[in-house]
Design an enzyme around this catalytic site. Structure first.
Site, PDB file in Angstrom:
ATOM      1  N   SER A   1      30.672  43.183  43.664  1.00 52.98           N
ATOM      2  CA  SER A   1      31.862  42.346  43.478  1.00 52.98           C
ATOM      3  C   SER A   1      32.832  43.048  42.513  1.00 52.98           C
ATOM      4  CB  SER A   1      31.463  40.987  42.930  1.00 52.98           C
ATOM      5  OG  SER A   1      30.922  41.154  41.645  1.00 52.98           O
TER       6      SER A   1
ATOM      7  N   GLY B   1      38.201  44.252  44.030  1.00 48.78           N
ATOM      8  CA  GLY B   1      39.580  43.977  44.418  1.00 48.78           C
ATOM      9  C   GLY B   1      39.763  43.403  45.810  1.00 48.78           C
TER      10      GLY B   1
ATOM     11  N   ILE C   1      43.032  41.310  45.926  1.00 47.60           N
ATOM     12  CA  ILE C   1      44.254  42.131  45.991  1.00 47.60           C
ATOM     13  C   ILE C   1      44.331  42.813  47.364  1.00 47.60           C
ATOM     14  CG2 ILE C   1      45.418  44.181  45.023  1.00 47.60           C
ATOM     15  CD1 ILE C   1      45.619  41.708  43.248  1.00 47.60           C
TER      16      ILE C   1
ATOM     17  N   THR D   1      28.290  57.829  50.190  1.00 47.16           N
ATOM     18  CA  THR D   1      28.653  56.793  51.172  1.00 47.16           C
ATOM     19  C   THR D   1      27.483  55.871  51.522  1.00 47.16           C
ATOM     20  OG1 THR D   1      28.089  58.203  53.044  1.00 47.16           O
ATOM     21  CG2 THR D   1      30.353  58.336  52.242  1.00 47.16           C
ATOM     22  N   LYS D   2      26.294  56.179  51.037  1.00 43.26           N
ATOM     23  CA  LYS D   2      25.123  55.403  51.460  1.00 43.26           C
ATOM     24  C   LYS D   2      25.249  53.899  51.174  1.00 43.26           C
ATOM     25  CE  LYS D   2      21.531  57.262  52.967  1.00 43.26           C
ATOM     26  NZ  LYS D   2      21.491  58.432  53.449  1.00 43.26           N
TER      27      LYS D   2
ATOM     28  N   CYS E   1      52.071  25.156  27.907  1.00 46.30           N
ATOM     29  CA  CYS E   1      51.170  24.008  27.936  1.00 46.30           C
ATOM     30  C   CYS E   1      50.567  23.740  26.546  1.00 46.30           C
ATOM     31  CB  CYS E   1      50.111  24.199  29.014  1.00 46.30           C
ATOM     32  SG  CYS E   1      49.444  22.619  29.543  1.00 46.30           S
TER      33      CYS E   1
ATOM     34  N   HIS F   1      53.241  24.998  33.532  1.00 48.66           N
ATOM     35  CA  HIS F   1      52.839  26.415  33.551  1.00 48.66           C
ATOM     36  C   HIS F   1      53.823  27.222  34.405  1.00 48.66           C
ATOM     37  CE1 HIS F   1      48.813  26.027  31.725  1.00 48.66           C
ATOM     38  NE2 HIS F   1      48.875  24.804  32.203  1.00 48.66           N
TER      39      HIS F   1
ATOM     40  N   GLU G   1      54.183  30.242  34.642  1.00 53.59           N
ATOM     41  CA  GLU G   1      53.581  31.479  35.159  1.00 53.59           C
ATOM     42  C   GLU G   1      53.101  31.335  36.601  1.00 53.59           C
ATOM     43  OE1 GLU G   1      52.318  29.535  32.791  1.00 53.59           O
ATOM     44  OE2 GLU G   1      50.132  29.482  32.778  1.00 53.59           O
TER      45      GLU G   1
HETATM   46  N1  GLN Z   1      44.448  20.907  26.512  1.00 51.70           N
HETATM   47  C1  GLN Z   1      45.782  20.483  26.747  1.00 51.70           C
HETATM   48  C2  GLN Z   1      45.875  19.260  27.640  1.00 51.70           C
HETATM   49  O1  GLN Z   1      44.965  18.937  28.335  1.00 51.70           O
HETATM   50  C3  GLN Z   1      46.584  21.620  27.329  1.00 51.70           C
HETATM   51  C4  GLN Z   1      46.122  22.025  28.693  1.00 51.70           C
HETATM   52  C5  GLN Z   1      46.609  23.392  29.102  1.00 51.70           C
HETATM   53  O2  GLN Z   1      47.032  24.190  28.285  1.00 51.70           O
HETATM   54  N2  GLN Z   1      46.522  23.691  30.375  1.00 51.70           N
HETATM   55  O3  GLN Z   1      46.871  18.602  27.687  1.00 51.70           O
END
Ligand code: GLN
Length: 541
Positions: A12, A15, A18, A187-188, A385, A516, A518
């Site tokens: 494992s 990638g 990806i 390659t085995k 968050c 979030h 991100e």
């Molecule tokens: N622990 C916090 C909450 O539950 C923040 C959660 C987080 O950062 N995803 O609200």
């Protein structure tokens, strides 16, 4: 409708996610409509209850499903948002079958592991295909070939291929080691993995040979002969500097064309020019910045676990590429600041401080002191968050003078819980109902005129993904606002605080989001808040 199964041999961590995402990007760039499914062999119904230090980041989809980080890789490489039907675990599949059995939907029949489990897996794959209206559906089978846990999913692949022999391709990602003492590619292990795959009734059409170096012709021939495939179908997958190079490398060996041939599709030209330009930029930022990521989930033994924050790291890379910056992230353990507050001084050498999401009390006082240091020293700060909640606590304690301000997550009896459980969450916790019950997925957030958030998003309403149980306590909002904290984003009804910031005159950039951001950053569409954070950081030194 075509299907490509991607399974991993030998070991494992080489990638597979990806590789699957890269195949998706290549085929999408040829003009096909693509969707991607991840299968995890765990009994856990979703990834939400798994400890990030064991499983890596929990990625949240628009519809609130808590999934494996590979779903994030797919979304980023495909530049598509995926629904929950695209993620399944053993637990999820069995839960569905048992529910149906209890409802008499099997009409008195014996419900058997084979064929009923693979049939449910196939039903889910087809539903995902249909909901995306995909020409090609990618299915990554988690775990390693030969493992007991994923046999049932490989059986689903076999059954689907048996029903539609021309519409299913099997790709095996394998590892070709170069042992130090031998100095030669061996390659085995790949041959054994291929035989193991044969033993469950599947034959790889294509082998992606991951190795420290590119494969030579001799090794390609050898793998082809012993694994029963055409030499051209052995694709070299050498280690690369950046994950964003992987689609480009696969294309060098003609992977997209070969897949079209295997599936009987008319090949079209792949257009990866914008991707290539981005991939180059991720390596060559003109100005170098060092950003401190302060938190607690960093170490496992002697290794830094950056997988826990993979979406944050990728979001930084996307924003950095768009601003032509080279960013280095340093992971700083907040517990060190609790042991020795003088260590906070190290933050001066960073252009910015980022506190990602998290749970629980360990290291939190250290994080709060790092936030205080950033605020007092005008170091750009971005809180995600938990990072926003702790920014609010720091402000409450040290600026609004709310003594002992805290979150009830750490101290359920806190007198001044400026971060508190949402009312509907209290009931869930009382019942011990933890799985999939946080405030999850996409919600709208209304932005306030004249704020940094509004100007950065350049919109009055945005949609962002959430994963939290706690929120800013409505009772302290007035007091915090009077003391100068700006709640620049709220839920549309104005009740939940979604973004907190300090005014530009007071600080270069100090902003936290309850959501979030991100999760929505994409290589060619960086998230505006990450871009703004880096822009401020590049001004700070
Ligand atoms: N622990 C916090 C909450 O539950 C923040 C959660 C987080 O950062 N995803 O609200």
């Amino acid at each position: 409708m075509k299907y490509i199964f991607v399974a991993g041999g030998v070991m494992s961590g080489i990638g597979k996610g990806i590789a699957t995402a890269s195949i998706g990007r290549i085929l999408k760039s040829k003009g096909f409509k693509i969707t991607a499914i991840k299968i995890d062999p765990y009994i856990n119904v979703d990834a939400g209850t798994m400890n990030p230090t064991e499983h890596g980041e929990v990625f949240v989809l628009d519809d609130g499903y808590e999934t494996d980080q590979d779903m994030g890789n797919y979304e980023r490489f495909l530049d598509e948002s995926l629904p929950s039907i695209n993620y399944m675990t053993t637990g999820r599949v069995y839960q569905e079958i048992i529910k149906r059995e209890r409802n008499l939907e099997y009409k008195g029949k014996n419900v058997e592991v084979v064929p009923d489990v693979p049939l449910e897996v196939i039903r889910r794959i087809k539903e995902a295909q249909k909901s995306a209206n995909a020409d090609i559906t990618l299915v990554e089978v988690g775990g390693t070939i030969g493992e007991y846990q994923n046999i049932i999913f490989l059986e689903a692949a076999r059954m689907l291929k048996h029903q539609n022999p021309k519409d299913v391709a099997v790709v095996m990602l394998s590892y070709v080691p170069i042992p130090n003492n031998i100095g030669e590619m061996k390659t085995k292990p790949t041959q054994y993995a291929s035989r193991e795959l044969n033993s469950v009734g599947l034959q790889a059409d294509i082998i992606l040979a991951r190795s420290p170096l590119p494969l030579d012709e001799k090794r390609k021939e050898k793998i082809a002969t012993f694994c029963n495939i055409i030499p051209e179908h052995v694709i070299s997958a050498p280690d690369v500097e950046s994950i964003y190079d992987v689609p480009l490398n696969f294309e060098k060996d003609g992977l997209g064309r070969i897949l079209c041939e295997v599936l009987g599709l008319e090949d079209k030209k792949a257009n990866l020019a914008d991707w290539e330009e981005f991939a180059v930029k991720t390596k060559n930022g003109s100005k170098k910045l060092e950003i401190a990521v302060v938190g607690k989930y960093f170490m496992s033994g002697d290794y830094v676990l950056s997988d826990v924050y993979i979406s944050v790291i990728e979001a930084i890379k996307h924003a950095a590429a768009s601003e032509n910056l080279g960013v280095k992230l340093s992971y700083l353990d907040s517990e060190e600041y609790e042991k020795d507050p003088k260590k906070l001084e190290e933050l001066r050498k960073y252009s910015g401080v980022l506190v990602p999401g998290g749970f629980g009390g360990r290291g939190v006082e250290g994080i709060i002191s790092a936030i205080k240091f950033s605020r007092e020293n005008n170091i750009p700060y971005f809180g995600l968050c938990y990072g926003m909640q702790l920014m609010v606590i720091e402000f409450a304690r040290n600026v609004a003078k709310i003594e002992d301000a805290n979150t009830s997550e750490i101290n359920p009896d806190a007198k001044n819980a400026v971060i508190d459980l949402m009312p509907e969450q209290k009931e869930k916790i009382k019942r011990g109902d933890y799985g999939g019950t946080m405030r999850l997925g996409s919600y709208f957030c209304k932005l306030k005129e004249g704020t940094i958030a509004k100007s950065v998003y350049n919109s009055l309403e945005v949609s962002e993904r959430h994963r939290h149980r706690y929120e800013v306590n409505p009772n302290v909002i007035d007091k915090l606002t009077e003391a100068g904290l700006v709640f620049s984003g709220t839920s549309p009804d104005g009740k939940l605080m979604e973004i907190a910031e300090l005014q530009k005159q007071k600080h270069l950039f100090m902003l936290g989001t309850q959501f979030h951001p991100e999760f929505l950053s994409r290589p060619l569409r960086p998230h505006p808040l990450f871009v703004e954070f880096l822009k401020s950081a590049s001004k700070s030194n």
